[in-house]
Motif scaffolding. Structure first.
Motif, PDB file in Angstrom:
ATOM      1  N   GLU A 456      19.743  30.557  11.596  1.00 49.55           N
ATOM      2  CA  GLU A 456      20.515  29.328  11.812  1.00 49.55           C
ATOM      3  C   GLU A 456      19.633  28.101  11.629  1.00 49.55           C
ATOM      4  OE1 GLU A 456      23.742  28.028  15.074  1.00 49.55           O
ATOM      5  OE2 GLU A 456      21.745  28.375  15.900  1.00 49.55           O
ATOM      6  N   ARG A 457      18.442  28.150  12.174  1.00 53.19           N
ATOM      7  CA  ARG A 457      17.552  27.006  12.070  1.00 53.19           C
ATOM      8  C   ARG A 457      17.080  26.805  10.634  1.00 53.19           C
ATOM      9  NH1 ARG A 457      12.982  27.564  16.321  1.00 53.19           N
ATOM     10  NH2 ARG A 457      12.313  25.689  15.240  1.00 53.19           N
ATOM     11  N   SER A 458      16.903  27.900   9.879  1.00 55.89           N
ATOM     12  CA  SER A 458      16.489  27.741   8.478  1.00 55.89           C
ATOM     13  C   SER A 458      17.575  27.072   7.661  1.00 55.89           C
ATOM     14  CB  SER A 458      16.121  29.096   7.866  1.00 55.89           C
ATOM     15  OG  SER A 458      17.277  29.849   7.527  1.00 55.89           O
ATOM     16  N   LEU A 459      18.839  27.250   8.058  1.00 56.69           N
ATOM     17  CA  LEU A 459      19.940  26.578   7.367  1.00 56.69           C
ATOM     18  C   LEU A 459      20.025  25.109   7.758  1.00 56.69           C
ATOM     19  CD1 LEU A 459      22.747  29.284   7.743  1.00 56.69           C
ATOM     20  CD2 LEU A 459      21.345  28.834   5.732  1.00 56.69           C
ATOM     21  N   GLU A 460      19.667  24.805   9.009  1.00 53.82           N
ATOM     22  CA  GLU A 460      19.771  23.426   9.485  1.00 53.82           C
ATOM     23  C   GLU A 460      18.606  22.563   9.030  1.00 53.82           C
ATOM     24  OE1 GLU A 460      20.004  23.900  13.679  1.00 53.82           O
ATOM     25  OE2 GLU A 460      22.142  24.402  13.685  1.00 53.82           O
TER      26      GLU A 460
END
Length: 684
Positions: A456-460
């Motif tokens: 999720e953080r890599s997408l954000e």
């Protein structure tokens, strides 16, 4: 609820707004809530867990997300973390608002805080209860066994992502519109992967940088050459519109024009910056020959950038002169490459102390030379560097990596992970937008069962062009760990289109395991770095074994254990060698020792446990293999397609315990797919 007034600021809890005199300061609602909460509780230090429970309503966020939020609030206030007027950091505890309110009596009795962004914060008992029931995850900060290993592909990250690419820290209060302009500028920058224009060339200029070579093998000369390469790279890569291919240290010795032309072509670049460092006419001087080489039209056209003379660095003043020379070289390179390229803004976080920077480089160089399993020496060097200059974020990041390597590579105490976490926190506090600590923390999330949060953080995370490959690399790791092998391969292709030499970097310890797990063994071998690291030797030997080439496998595996017998991958290689020699009892003893050691340390990397299950199957120890496979899933590694197609698990695939583990892996894999809108990657 009354407005909160301080130093000309008006902070409205009702409207979630911040004004300076008559001018509104744009601040995201979540960040405004954060400031409101800190002001309301200004009589004490507020911990990160409390902020997660209240402002973020129990949502999983990492330490770096909190630190970046504090950084953004400070920037809006024109505050300085080194000399704070409003928000102070209490390391290891949290944050406190220290400004003076003009109306303290009106805000003395405040109601319980409720989030205005998403409604009231949910009632929870504590961070340990925000977990598996809803997300199938382990709490990030639940305890020591959650603070696990920094990743192998970060062993040389400081050079890969640059050692001084940080956000500028405000010295004076910015005008309220400055944030919006900065965001607009970044969003408007061309995408480095955009289609080529009418001229057939990318909108970005692509430059390859080859390591500066020392003319002799003297350690002092080699260290200066290493530092010059480092400083040139981090400065060039900050230039908007310029994509710089990281130095590939394994290929640095070749200087024939034919080999250089091949290197530039493989790097997807247009020009190449090369150089040689030698001693000057006087004992205290050095001479640098730099050239910019353009291979357009099949010919090598060189532009000299020198010779340049500098004093042998021995003091902080010498370092400043060294940096000034570096900046002049960068300006000249940008002039030649194109008038549209402007030098990056001055960075106040560049190295300031020669003594500290020299110790940092010695430690960094030791990591490149394969010393990551003997990290105690690296740790000592970095700690000495930080005693001199405690405000250099790359040194804190290197300290985190060195401590993590002690556990991952050497089997040391898990207390090293606690120290790695503390170092990451310091690096993020000093430079919240610096990507290296974020990547270290991301891998810790993956390998402690929190792969959903890491993905999720890599997408954000929105990188600029110079960070694109590193963010994609992190995303690939998340996808591979959770079993989305086709998606991981597609992302890998995007990454290699951006940086064809990503896996070939001498600074990168990453391995293209997605191809190995898909059974594409020849492509895997072709992409695997030509490295002597035990991990890469083991994977190369394993691929040769799977291709039924035992002699090649033996040839590759034998030096892995001789070179670094303490490394876990070297012991995996030793076990596979014993299997090749039909010494299944000896191989079992080796794997037993590894498993026992990792269990004693409460190791949580499920992918490593999966490798031990594979070796147990090859030893015909099926009960031990199934137990280790269950442990792998419990630790958060779930790849149903790989499990169903892995030839090394063929002997246990029909066992009821295997089927049970596989079904559980499918459940979590499908939940992951549903959460992120992905197609499940299951065998047909």
């Amino acid at each position: 609820m009354s407005d909160l007034l301080f130093d000309g600021f008006t902070l409205s809890p009702e409207k979630l707004s911040l004004r300076l005199d008559d001018t509104e300061i744009k601040l995201e609602p979540r960040l405004t809530e954060l400031l409101v909460y800190l002001v309301q509780h200004r009589d004490r230090v507020v911990g990160k867990d409390e902020l997660i429970e209240t402002v973020w309503q129990g949502r999983f966020v990492g330490d770096s997300a909190i630190s970046r939020a504090i950084y953004e609030v400070r920037r809006a206030l024109g505050d300085d973390s080194k000399r704070p007027q409003y928000l102070r950091t209490v390391h290891g505890r949290g944050y406190q608002f220290i400004g003076e309110l003009e109306n303290p009596s009106e805000s003395a009795a405040l109601p319980a805080f409720e989030s205005s962004v998403n409604g009231p914060a949910p009632a929870v008992s504590g961070p340990s209860e925000r977990s598996a029931a809803a997300e199938g995850q382990t709490p990030l900060l639940a305890g020591r066994d959650d603070r696990r290993r920094a990743l192998p592909w970060l062993l040389g990250l400081l050079l890969v992502v640059g050692v001084s690419s940080f956000a500028l820290r405000p010295k004076d209060r910015p005008d309220p519109g400055s944030q919006a302009r900065e965001v607009h500028t970044r969003a408007a920058a061309p995408d480095p992967l955009e289609p080529e224009g009418e001229s057939g060339r990318s909108a970005h200029v692509r430059l390859a940088l080859s390591p500066i070579l020392a003319s002799e093998h003297a350690p002092d000369l080699q260290l200066v050459a290493f530092s010059l390469t480092d400083l040139l790279y981090q400065r060039l890569r900050e230039t908007p519109g310029l994509v710089v291919r990281a130095p590939t240290y394994g290929d640095g010795e070749s200087r024939s024009m034919e080999s250089l032309a091949t290197y530039v072509e493989e790097a997807g670049a247009e020009q190449l910056l090369i150089g040689v460092l030698e001693r000057g006419d006087r004992p205290d001087t050095l001479r640098i020959e730099l050239e910019l080489v353009d291979f357009e039209g099949g010919r090598a056209l060189t532009t000299p950038l020198g010779p340049l003379t500098l004093r042998t660095p021995a003091s902080s003043q010498d370092l400043e002169e060294f940096l000034a020379l570096r900046d002049a070289v960068v300006d000249r390179v940008l002039d030649i490459l194109g008038s549209a390229l402007l030098p990056p803004a001055e960075d106040p976080s560049r190295p300031r102390s020669y003594a500290a920077y020299r110790l940092f480089l010695l430690a960094h160089q030791a990591v490149f030379d394969g010393g990551f399993c003997d990290s105690s020496g690296v740790i000592e060097l970095v700690e000495r560097s930080l005693e001199i200059d405690p405000e250099y974020p790359p040194a804190w990041t290197l300290l985190a990596i060195a401590h993590a390597n002690q556990v991952w590579a050497c089997g040391a105490s898990a207390e090293n992970y606690d120290q790695a976490r503390q170092a990451i926190e310091r690096a993020v506090d000093l430079a919240p937008t610096y990507i290296a600590p974020w990547l270290v923390e991301s891998v810790i999330l993956i390998e402690t069962g929190n792969v959903e949060l890491a993905y999720e953080r890599s997408l954000e995370y929105v990188p600029d062009h110079s960070e694109e490959a590193d963010v994609l690399g992190s995303r690939i790791y998340s996808l591979r760990y959770s079993g989305f092998l086709n998606e991981a391969k597609a992302t890998m292709q995007t990454l290699l289109a951006f940086d064809p030499l990503y896996y070939a970097r001498g600074a990168s310890g990453e391995s293209p395991n997605t191809l190995l797990y898909l059974g594409e063994y020849e492509d895997f071998l072709a992409t695997l770095p030509p490295s002597d690291a035990a991990m890469h030797l083991y994977y190369r030997g394993l691929a040769e074994f799977l291709l039924d080439r035992p002699e090649r496998a033996r040839e590759v595996l034998e030096p892995a254990f001789r070179t670094n017998p303490a490394a876990i991958f070297a012991r995996y290689a030793q076990a596979l060698l014993a299997i090749l020699d039909q010494d299944l009892e000896g191989a079992t003893l080796i794997v037993d020792q590894i498993v026992r050691q990792r269990d004693q340390l409460e190791a949580t990397d499920g992918e490593m446990s999966y490798k031990e299950a594979q070796l147990y199957v090859l030893c015909h120890e099926y009960d031990k293999a199934l137990k280790r496979l269950e442990e792998s899933l419990n630790q958060g590694y779930f790849s149903p397609r790989y499990m169903a197609q892995d030839p090394l698990l063929r002997a246990v695939r029909d066992h009821p315990r295997f089927v049970e583990v596989w079904n559980r892996a499918v459940e979590r894999h499908v939940a992951f797919a549903r959460r992120f809108g992905l197609d499940p990657d299951l065998p047909s």
